[in-house]
Scaffold this active site. Structure first.
Site, mmCIF file in Angstrom:
data_model
loop_
_atom_site.group_PDB
_atom_site.id
_atom_site.type_symbol
_atom_site.label_atom_id
_atom_site.label_comp_id
_atom_site.label_asym_id
_atom_site.label_seq_id
_atom_site.Cartn_x
_atom_site.Cartn_y
_atom_site.Cartn_z
ATOM 1 N N ASP A 109 0.846 -1.190 0.000
ATOM 2 C CA ASP A 109 0.000 0.000 0.000
ATOM 3 C C ASP A 109 0.884 1.244 0.000
ATOM 4 O O ASP A 109 1.847 1.327 0.769
ATOM 5 C CB ASP A 109 -0.925 -0.005 1.220
ATOM 6 C CG ASP A 109 -2.056 1.012 1.062
ATOM 7 O OD1 ASP A 109 -2.448 1.300 -0.076
ATOM 8 O OD2 ASP A 109 -2.544 1.510 2.096
ATOM 9 N N HIS A 144 -3.493 14.037 1.158
ATOM 10 C CA HIS A 144 -3.657 13.112 2.286
ATOM 11 C C HIS A 144 -2.407 13.079 3.159
ATOM 12 O O HIS A 144 -2.495 13.150 4.390
ATOM 13 C CB HIS A 144 -3.970 11.704 1.760
ATOM 14 C CG HIS A 144 -4.013 10.659 2.833
ATOM 15 N ND1 HIS A 144 -5.047 10.565 3.751
ATOM 16 C CD2 HIS A 144 -3.134 9.663 3.164
ATOM 17 C CE1 HIS A 144 -4.811 9.554 4.580
ATOM 18 N NE2 HIS A 144 -3.663 8.997 4.249
ATOM 19 N N GLU A 200 -9.991 4.046 4.324
ATOM 20 C CA GLU A 200 -9.158 4.774 3.376
ATOM 21 C C GLU A 200 -9.667 4.428 1.985
ATOM 22 O O GLU A 200 -9.638 3.267 1.575
ATOM 23 C CB GLU A 200 -7.670 4.412 3.538
ATOM 24 C CG GLU A 200 -7.128 4.857 4.891
ATOM 25 C CD GLU A 200 -5.606 4.868 4.987
ATOM 26 O OE1 GLU A 200 -4.947 4.141 4.208
ATOM 27 O OE2 GLU A 200 -5.086 5.615 5.852
ATOM 28 N N GLU A 207 -9.291 4.107 -1.745
ATOM 29 C CA GLU A 207 -8.104 3.959 -2.587
ATOM 30 C C GLU A 207 -8.456 3.298 -3.922
ATOM 31 O O GLU A 207 -9.478 2.635 -4.060
ATOM 32 C CB GLU A 207 -7.053 3.081 -1.883
ATOM 33 C CG GLU A 207 -6.688 3.592 -0.493
ATOM 34 C CD GLU A 207 -5.412 2.975 0.069
ATOM 35 O OE1 GLU A 207 -4.638 2.374 -0.703
ATOM 36 O OE2 GLU A 207 -5.203 3.104 1.293
ATOM 37 N N ASP A 220 -8.866 0.464 2.589
ATOM 38 C CA ASP A 220 -7.806 0.080 3.536
ATOM 39 C C ASP A 220 -8.285 0.449 4.944
ATOM 40 O O ASP A 220 -7.931 1.494 5.485
ATOM 41 C CB ASP A 220 -6.522 0.831 3.155
ATOM 42 C CG ASP A 220 -5.384 0.581 4.127
ATOM 43 O OD1 ASP A 220 -5.417 -0.451 4.824
ATOM 44 O OD2 ASP A 220 -4.468 1.428 4.179
ATOM 45 N N ARG A 237 -6.996 3.753 13.739
ATOM 46 C CA ARG A 237 -6.066 4.868 13.944
ATOM 47 C C ARG A 237 -5.397 4.842 15.305
ATOM 48 O O ARG A 237 -4.251 5.289 15.457
ATOM 49 C CB ARG A 237 -6.802 6.203 13.773
ATOM 50 C CG ARG A 237 -7.436 6.407 12.426
ATOM 51 C CD ARG A 237 -6.401 6.383 11.316
ATOM 52 N NE ARG A 237 -7.027 6.613 10.020
ATOM 53 C CZ ARG A 237 -6.409 6.404 8.870
ATOM 54 N NH1 ARG A 237 -5.159 5.961 8.844
ATOM 55 N NH2 ARG A 237 -7.026 6.617 7.730
ATOM 56 N N GLN A 259 -2.731 2.201 15.141
ATOM 57 C CA GLN A 259 -1.708 2.686 14.206
ATOM 58 C C GLN A 259 -0.812 3.733 14.874
ATOM 59 O O GLN A 259 0.422 3.682 14.758
ATOM 60 C CB GLN A 259 -2.398 3.285 12.974
ATOM 61 C CG GLN A 259 -1.461 3.789 11.891
ATOM 62 C CD GLN A 259 -2.220 4.478 10.743
ATOM 63 O OE1 GLN A 259 -3.448 4.530 10.735
ATOM 64 N NE2 GLN A 259 -1.482 4.999 9.785
ATOM 65 N N TYR A 309 3.198 2.637 15.007
ATOM 66 C CA TYR A 309 3.784 2.801 13.672
ATOM 67 C C TYR A 309 5.222 3.321 13.655
ATOM 68 O O TYR A 309 5.904 3.197 12.641
ATOM 69 C CB TYR A 309 2.886 3.654 12.794
ATOM 70 C CG TYR A 309 3.122 5.146 12.839
ATOM 71 C CD1 TYR A 309 3.736 5.801 11.770
ATOM 72 C CD2 TYR A 309 2.734 5.898 13.936
ATOM 73 C CE1 TYR A 309 3.948 7.164 11.813
ATOM 74 C CE2 TYR A 309 2.940 7.248 13.984
ATOM 75 C CZ TYR A 309 3.553 7.889 12.926
ATOM 76 O OH TYR A 309 3.767 9.235 12.971
ATOM 77 N N LYS A 339 -3.656 -2.053 10.430
ATOM 78 C CA LYS A 339 -4.121 -2.143 9.044
ATOM 79 C C LYS A 339 -4.384 -3.582 8.597
ATOM 80 O O LYS A 339 -5.145 -3.809 7.665
ATOM 81 C CB LYS A 339 -3.041 -1.584 8.105
ATOM 82 C CG LYS A 339 -2.644 -0.155 8.368
ATOM 83 C CD LYS A 339 -3.443 0.769 7.512
ATOM 84 C CE LYS A 339 -2.832 2.150 7.469
ATOM 85 N NZ LYS A 339 -3.642 3.022 6.605
ATOM 86 N N THR A 382 -8.602 -5.786 4.434
ATOM 87 C CA THR A 382 -8.531 -4.823 3.329
ATOM 88 C C THR A 382 -9.552 -5.296 2.304
ATOM 89 O O THR A 382 -9.491 -6.442 1.860
ATOM 90 C CB THR A 382 -7.129 -4.816 2.681
ATOM 91 O OG1 THR A 382 -6.147 -4.607 3.707
ATOM 92 C CG2 THR A 382 -7.016 -3.733 1.628
ATOM 93 N N GLU A 418 -9.448 12.588 8.322
ATOM 94 C CA GLU A 418 -9.359 13.903 7.675
ATOM 95 C C GLU A 418 -10.711 14.619 7.685
ATOM 96 O O GLU A 418 -10.791 15.817 7.960
ATOM 97 C CB GLU A 418 -8.883 13.745 6.221
ATOM 98 C CG GLU A 418 -7.462 13.248 6.091
ATOM 99 C CD GLU A 418 -7.149 12.833 4.664
ATOM 100 O OE1 GLU A 418 -7.408 11.658 4.310
ATOM 101 O OE2 GLU A 418 -6.663 13.682 3.890
HETATM 102 MN MN MN Z 1 -3.813 2.992 2.880
#
Ligand code: MN
Length: 404
Positions: free
Chosen positions: A110, A117, A183, A185, A217, A221, A224, A228, A237, A241, A342
């Site tokens: 990914d 973003h 997400e 995508e 995805d 959060r 993550q 991360y 994640k 998916t 976002e």
């Molecule tokens: Mn992603």
């Protein structure tokens, strides 16, 4: 023109013809092509056993010349009256079949190719530092995801559990994610691979990549944010998916190619653009049926061709069935953001839905659907298949006697 009774504005007319895998009411899974609200059984219509399998991989591995031949033949069958009698019996109604994961996913990567973003996330995750990291405009940033948890549209998503560290806590806690996100995508499917030690050039994109689909995805959060640094996304994640069931071949996107945004600085030569390899796709994000965003893929900084060149630049093998996501598609405007983090400023500005409810992150029972369209010939649009998923509550702990 076609002998099929299709509405003029169908997103799945004879200019689209995406590939998928379906199970008919009776019989084994097989490959098909969607036209309107029908699916053509390819193994039967073309009398070719490569399509009598539960994955498109054997067909994709045959290469670009064969993809073009099959597309031309299917177009003939569906447009010339003389083929109607022989072809019609091999059409199934979509609502009478079960759609399956269309490919056997080899490796899954990914990326993070939207400047909007990456800038928005940089501000939220690393306040007080420049939002774009120093490498961002020199290479398409990515991470390796989990191929085994790529699921087809419609598969429910169980709320993931894991470690998170509440802002006011001294130590992490373990439990269900409280900041479950999406997400939106676009993803690319590799048709023919490259050997260990080789690299795929930007200019070779169209002979390696079979087609595109939509991808959600799902992202926890809170998990993550805690996990991360320094090695990137992991369990926040990898729990699921989702992908759309139809792979739109690159040849169906002939009217959608556009020049990518201006490059500043110029990328290194192995990432130099080779023509119009950006894609003019418009996505839509719906939450419980309400449209909450329209992310524009046209605004993506890095192209799919550059992503493939970069992921193989070190000589890593690519394989039939490799799947790589673009990263969240976000445009410059607030109604073009491709994630809830976002759209809600990390939860500070809840979204009001038309049904009077408010959302920051996803609640149990919520359903998210992504759709997308591309320009077709003569002002028409072609559709990407939709990808949808509903959030189920966390799985309860197994009863105590299971652990003894
Ligand atoms: Mn992603």
């Amino acid at each position: 023109m076609t002998w099929l009774d299709l509405p003029a504005d169908s997103l799945f007319g004879v200019d689209n013809l995406p590939y998928g895998v379906f199970s008919p009411a009776e019989g084994a899974p097989r490959a098909g092509v969607r036209v309107g609200d029908l699916v053509l059984d390819l193994a039967a219509a073309l009398d070719d056993p490569v399509f009598a399998q539960a994955s498109l991989n054997p067909f994709m591995a045959q290469g670009v010349a064969r993809w073009r031949e099959v597309r031309a033949r299917v177009t003939e069958l569906l447009t010339q009256d003389r083929h109607r009698a022989a072809t019609e019996p091999h059409l199934h109604r979509l609502n009478e079949v079960t759609l399956r994961l269309p490919i056997e996913v080899a490796d899954y990567v990914d990326f993070y190719a939207s400047e909007h973003h990456a800038t928005n996330l940089g501000r939220l995750f690393r306040p007080g530092t420049p939002p774009l990291t120093p490498n961002w405009k020199h290479l398409p940033i990515g991470y390796h995801g989990r191929a085994g948890t790529v699921v087809v549209s419609g598969t429910p998503v169980v709320r993931p559990k894991g470690q998170r560290k509440p802002a006011d806590a001294e130590a992490p806690v373990f439990g269900p994610s409280v900041r479950l996100d999406i997400e939106a995508e676009v993803a690319y499917v590799v048709g023919t691979g490259s050997a260990l030690g080789e690299s795929v050039a930007v200019a070779d994109f169209a002979e390696r990549v079979f087609g595109v689909c939509l991808l959600n995805d799902w992202s926890a959060r809170d998990l993550q944010a805690w996990e991360y640094v320094p090695l990137g996304p992991f369990l926040g994640k990898s729990f699921a998916t989702s992908v759309s069931p139809w792979i739109v071949p690159l040849d169906a996107l002939a009217h959608a190619w556009v020049a990518p945004p201006p490059r500043d600085p110029e990328p290194l030569p192995y990432l130099a653009d080779a023509g119009k390899q950006g894609l003019d796709l418009t996505l839509e994000v719906r939450l419980n049926g309400h449209r909450i965003s329209n992310p524009p893929y046209t605004s993506m900084y890095w192209t799919g061709a550059q992503m493939l060149a970069h992921l193989s630049a070190n000589g890593a093998t690519t394989r039939t069935g490799d799947l790589y996501g673009s990263g969240t598609v976000s445009g410059p405007r607030e109604d073009q953001y491709g994630s809830l983090i976002e759209l809600t400023a990390a939860g500070a500005k809840p979204l009001e839905l038309p049904d009077g409810t408010w959302r920051t992150f996803l609640e149990d029972g919520d359903e998210v659907t992504l759709t997308g369209t591309a320009p077709g010939p003569s002002g028409s649009r072609i559709g990407l298949g939709e990808v949808t998923g509903r959030i189920l509550p966390e799985r309860p702990e197994p009863p105590a006697f299971w652990r003894t």
